[in-house]
Write a protein that holds these residues in place. Sequence first.
Motif, PDB file in Angstrom:
ATOM      1  N   SER A 319      15.167  20.735  54.568  1.00 45.86           N
ATOM      2  CA  SER A 319      15.475  20.824  53.134  1.00 45.86           C
ATOM      3  C   SER A 319      14.163  20.086  52.273  1.00 45.86           C
ATOM      4  O   SER A 319      14.192  20.204  51.130  1.00 45.86           O
ATOM      5  CB  SER A 319      16.778  19.922  52.702  1.00 45.86           C
ATOM      6  N   GLY A 320      13.400  19.343  53.091  1.00 48.76           N
ATOM      7  CA  GLY A 320      12.253  18.654  52.359  1.00 48.76           C
ATOM      8  C   GLY A 320      12.866  17.431  51.675  1.00 48.76           C
ATOM      9  O   GLY A 320      12.063  16.446  50.968  1.00 48.76           O
ATOM     10  N   MET A 321      14.077  16.825  52.092  1.00 52.49           N
ATOM     11  CA  MET A 321      14.665  15.668  51.838  1.00 52.49           C
ATOM     12  C   MET A 321      14.949  14.792  52.773  1.00 52.49           C
ATOM     13  O   MET A 321      15.280  15.364  53.944  1.00 52.49           O
ATOM     14  CB  MET A 321      15.616  15.864  50.735  1.00 52.49           C
ATOM     15  N   GLY A 322      14.946  13.706  52.631  1.00 52.75           N
ATOM     16  CA  GLY A 322      15.401  12.840  53.804  1.00 52.75           C
ATOM     17  C   GLY A 322      14.135  11.940  54.284  1.00 52.75           C
ATOM     18  O   GLY A 322      13.135  12.540  54.637  1.00 52.75           O
ATOM     19  N   THR A 323      14.337  10.745  54.976  1.00 48.63           N
ATOM     20  CA  THR A 323      13.288  10.107  55.499  1.00 48.63           C
ATOM     21  C   THR A 323      13.864   9.205  56.786  1.00 48.63           C
ATOM     22  O   THR A 323      14.995   8.845  56.477  1.00 48.63           O
ATOM     23  CB  THR A 323      12.254   9.189  54.561  1.00 48.63           C
ATOM     24  N   THR A 324      13.406   9.087  57.938  1.00 49.34           N
ATOM     25  CA  THR A 324      14.129   8.616  59.064  1.00 49.34           C
ATOM     26  C   THR A 324      14.784   7.235  58.646  1.00 49.34           C
ATOM     27  O   THR A 324      15.616   7.091  59.202  1.00 49.34           O
ATOM     28  CB  THR A 324      12.927   8.516  60.190  1.00 49.34           C
ATOM     29  N   LEU A 325      14.159   6.303  57.981  1.00 47.44           N
ATOM     30  CA  LEU A 325      14.787   4.968  57.750  1.00 47.44           C
ATOM     31  C   LEU A 325      15.520   4.984  56.706  1.00 47.44           C
ATOM     32  O   LEU A 325      16.326   3.824  56.510  1.00 47.44           O
ATOM     33  CB  LEU A 325      13.539   3.967  57.827  1.00 47.44           C
ATOM     34  N   SER A 326      15.631   6.120  55.772  1.00 46.83           N
ATOM     35  CA  SER A 326      16.645   5.915  54.909  1.00 46.83           C
ATOM     36  C   SER A 326      17.922   5.704  55.334  1.00 46.83           C
ATOM     37  O   SER A 326      18.479   6.231  56.253  1.00 46.83           O
ATOM     38  CB  SER A 326      16.593   7.155  53.976  1.00 46.83           C
ATOM     39  N   ALA A 327      18.744   4.916  54.593  1.00 49.16           N
ATOM     40  CA  ALA A 327      20.208   4.791  54.950  1.00 49.16           C
ATOM     41  C   ALA A 327      20.437   3.887  56.178  1.00 49.16           C
ATOM     42  O   ALA A 327      21.378   4.064  56.855  1.00 49.16           O
ATOM     43  CB  ALA A 327      21.120   5.851  54.690  1.00 49.16           C
ATOM     44  N   ASN A 328      19.492   3.039  56.491  1.00 47.13           N
ATOM     45  CA  ASN A 328      19.462   2.388  57.952  1.00 47.13           C
ATOM     46  C   ASN A 328      20.562   1.374  57.596  1.00 47.13           C
ATOM     47  O   ASN A 328      20.752   1.004  56.772  1.00 47.13           O
ATOM     48  CB  ASN A 328      18.082   1.965  58.244  1.00 47.13           C
ATOM     49  N   ALA A 329      20.985   0.877  59.002  1.00 52.34           N
ATOM     50  CA  ALA A 329      22.031  -0.279  58.816  1.00 52.34           C
ATOM     51  C   ALA A 329      21.663  -1.416  58.248  1.00 52.34           C
ATOM     52  O   ALA A 329      22.707  -2.092  57.623  1.00 52.34           O
ATOM     53  CB  ALA A 329      22.379  -0.338  60.476  1.00 52.34           C
ATOM     54  N   MET A 330      20.461  -1.698  58.393  1.00 56.42           N
ATOM     55  CA  MET A 330      20.118  -3.042  57.675  1.00 56.42           C
ATOM     56  C   MET A 330      20.189  -3.002  56.205  1.00 56.42           C
ATOM     57  O   MET A 330      20.732  -3.593  55.307  1.00 56.42           O
ATOM     58  CB  MET A 330      18.872  -3.257  57.902  1.00 56.42           C
ATOM     59  N   ALA A 331      19.605  -1.849  55.646  1.00 58.22           N
ATOM     60  CA  ALA A 331      19.645  -1.496  53.998  1.00 58.22           C
ATOM     61  C   ALA A 331      21.247  -1.343  53.650  1.00 58.22           C
ATOM     62  O   ALA A 331      21.455  -1.842  52.389  1.00 58.22           O
ATOM     63  CB  ALA A 331      18.877  -0.031  53.796  1.00 58.22           C
ATOM     64  N   LEU A 332      22.042  -0.625  54.286  1.00 59.15           N
ATOM     65  CA  LEU A 332      23.203  -0.589  53.895  1.00 59.15           C
ATOM     66  C   LEU A 332      24.016  -2.139  53.939  1.00 59.15           C
ATOM     67  O   LEU A 332      24.575  -2.230  52.782  1.00 59.15           O
ATOM     68  CB  LEU A 332      24.251   0.256  54.861  1.00 59.15           C
ATOM     69  N   LYS A 333      23.814  -2.829  54.678  1.00 60.43           N
ATOM     70  CA  LYS A 333      24.592  -4.015  54.934  1.00 60.43           C
ATOM     71  C   LYS A 333      23.858  -4.875  53.741  1.00 60.43           C
ATOM     72  O   LYS A 333      24.855  -5.762  53.165  1.00 60.43           O
ATOM     73  CB  LYS A 333      23.937  -4.600  56.318  1.00 60.43           C
ATOM     74  N   ALA A 334      22.737  -5.063  53.366  1.00 62.32           N
ATOM     75  CA  ALA A 334      22.048  -5.491  52.123  1.00 62.32           C
ATOM     76  C   ALA A 334      22.506  -5.022  51.007  1.00 62.32           C
ATOM     77  O   ALA A 334      23.025  -5.769  50.062  1.00 62.32           O
ATOM     78  CB  ALA A 334      20.503  -5.521  52.290  1.00 62.32           C
ATOM     79  N   MET A 335      22.738  -3.725  51.052  1.00 63.75           N
ATOM     80  CA  MET A 335      23.076  -3.070  49.760  1.00 63.75           C
ATOM     81  C   MET A 335      24.598  -3.540  49.308  1.00 63.75           C
ATOM     82  O   MET A 335      25.118  -3.871  48.163  1.00 63.75           O
ATOM     83  CB  MET A 335      22.963  -1.608  49.573  1.00 63.75           C
ATOM     84  N   ARG A 336      25.361  -3.638  50.631  1.00 65.51           N
ATOM     85  CA  ARG A 336      26.794  -3.901  50.363  1.00 65.51           C
ATOM     86  C   ARG A 336      26.940  -5.301  49.822  1.00 65.51           C
ATOM     87  O   ARG A 336      27.705  -5.684  48.958  1.00 65.51           O
ATOM     88  CB  ARG A 336      27.487  -3.796  51.874  1.00 65.51           C
ATOM     89  N   ALA A 337      26.221  -6.149  50.410  1.00 62.81           N
ATOM     90  CA  ALA A 337      26.271  -7.655  49.825  1.00 62.81           C
ATOM     91  C   ALA A 337      25.784  -7.820  48.573  1.00 62.81           C
ATOM     92  O   ALA A 337      26.520  -8.490  47.704  1.00 62.81           O
ATOM     93  CB  ALA A 337      25.247  -8.373  50.920  1.00 62.81           C
ATOM     94  N   ASN A 338      24.800  -7.147  48.046  1.00 55.90           N
ATOM     95  CA  ASN A 338      24.091  -6.876  46.890  1.00 55.90           C
ATOM     96  C   ASN A 338      25.165  -6.565  45.852  1.00 55.90           C
ATOM     97  O   ASN A 338      25.412  -7.092  44.804  1.00 55.90           O
ATOM     98  CB  ASN A 338      23.146  -6.351  46.642  1.00 55.90           C
ATOM     99  N   LEU A 339      25.843  -5.426  46.131  1.00 60.51           N
ATOM    100  CA  LEU A 339      26.513  -4.665  45.162  1.00 60.51           C
ATOM    101  C   LEU A 339      27.982  -5.593  44.959  1.00 60.51           C
ATOM    102  O   LEU A 339      28.511  -5.678  44.069  1.00 60.51           O
ATOM    103  CB  LEU A 339      26.945  -3.322  45.599  1.00 60.51           C
ATOM    104  N   GLU A 340      28.504  -6.243  46.274  1.00 61.72           N
ATOM    105  CA  GLU A 340      29.610  -6.939  46.142  1.00 61.72           C
ATOM    106  C   GLU A 340      29.518  -7.976  45.445  1.00 61.72           C
ATOM    107  O   GLU A 340      30.352  -8.712  44.623  1.00 61.72           O
ATOM    108  CB  GLU A 340      30.109  -7.090  47.689  1.00 61.72           C
TER     109      GLU A 340
END
Length: 454
Positions: A319-340
């Motif tokens: 599709s021309g979209m997406g990068t390997t490290l996007s949505a990695n486990a660390m980013a999701l964990k940090a985003m969850r803590a940040n949003l919550e």
Amino acid sequence: MGNLEAGVPTGRIAAMIERESDHYSQRNPTSKKLAAQAATHWHHGVPMHWMLDWSTPFPLFVADAAGASLTDVDGHKYDDFCLGDTGSMFGHSPAPVAAAIAEQAHHGLTYMLPTEDVIEVGKLLAAKFGLPYWQVATTATDANRFVIRWCRAITRRDKVLVFHGCYHGSCDDTFVRLKDGKPIHRPGLIGQVYDVTSHTKVVEFNDIAGLEAALKDGDVACVITEPALTNIGMVLPQPGFLDALRQLTRKYGTLLVIDETHTISTGYGGYTRVHGLEPDFLTIGKPIAGGIPCSVYGCTAEMAEKMITAETEAGPGYSGMGTTLSANAMALKAMRANLEHVMTEAAYAHMLPLSERLAHGIEAEIKQRNLPWHVSNVGARAEFVCAAERPRNGTEAQAAMHHKVELAIHLYLLNRGVIIAPFHNMTLVCPATTTAQVDHLIATVGGCLDELLN
Ligand SMILES: Cc1ncc(COP(=O)(O)O)c(C=O)c1O
């Protein structure tokens, strides 16, 4: 009195820059030594060239940062109102994010598979920003690039429209400016081999007639904009402009992309939620995971359906979209803590009044000295502009920029323990910022103006 720049004698500006540069060099011997060492292996002596965009003769090397404070390698402590130019808008290493990172660090960092955090983060994004479907990317630049692709695919139109003076990251499609009413490439682009103006239209912010003229051919896939321009000083939307933007985009079948990366400062849920905007897509990067590289884009149910149609039509492949490290486990964990726990209503309840205090305080310092300047703020973000009139568009905002005056002020503040953004005169207040820090900033700006004027 001699020549004036933005109401300030030019001789005074030059003298302050010289004196404060010397002072900086003397007070930061360790940074100076490290800068010389770094020159051996880094292009221009830094790992990312923006680190040279500060007013200092050599970069300030950081030893530590927490909340709204930063300590350099020479042991000076600073009140930080730059906050990583929004990457740390909710404070340096917020405790819940730091704990989440530490926890995830021992369970794998990236697997290209989802974790259970995905469920909660999806709910949190939908609840905060009011859009049902989301994707994760790694930078705001990427989120914007991908959304532009989706908009082109959905509408089957090739053009994009931006406002003069916009910034949406290093996203090629947005590198267009106006010069004498004509679109040109943004000055300074390196390695640009195709003509971006052939696919990107550009008009002035707040120009409803110009916007309609650009949309009415029916060839624009999307308008991408911040709801207030924050990257060329600050340009606020005039009453009715954002309504007209939505009406006209709907009228001509153009999608509306709101880039909230900076205007998330407005209040809980960003400018979109606070002012009831109705974008087709919303993008946000920088502070969304507390400073860990991460960005997200959300869309309406209607867009989500059209994305599926576009995928079906495109058929198998890439599709021309997406990068390997996007949505990695660390980013999701940090985003969850940040949003919550960090980007909460309680956080904004602290930040907004304090930023207002900051804006009013600086405004009072300006008025007291009869300077032809003003202050604008969008929630936790404030900007003092070295011009009497509030700019209505990018051209006026550009004319209100006085690089030498900014340079002198930034250096003066830095040497007295206050950091503001290196670009223009932007300040951010985070949940850890104190009233004493704000008052110190205001008093230091006052002291600086006295030295420039008397
Ligand atoms: C409004 C806006 N969008 C996108 C970006 C790009 O962010 P990044 O450099 O993290 O990709 C910026 C950066 O300043 C920005 O101000």
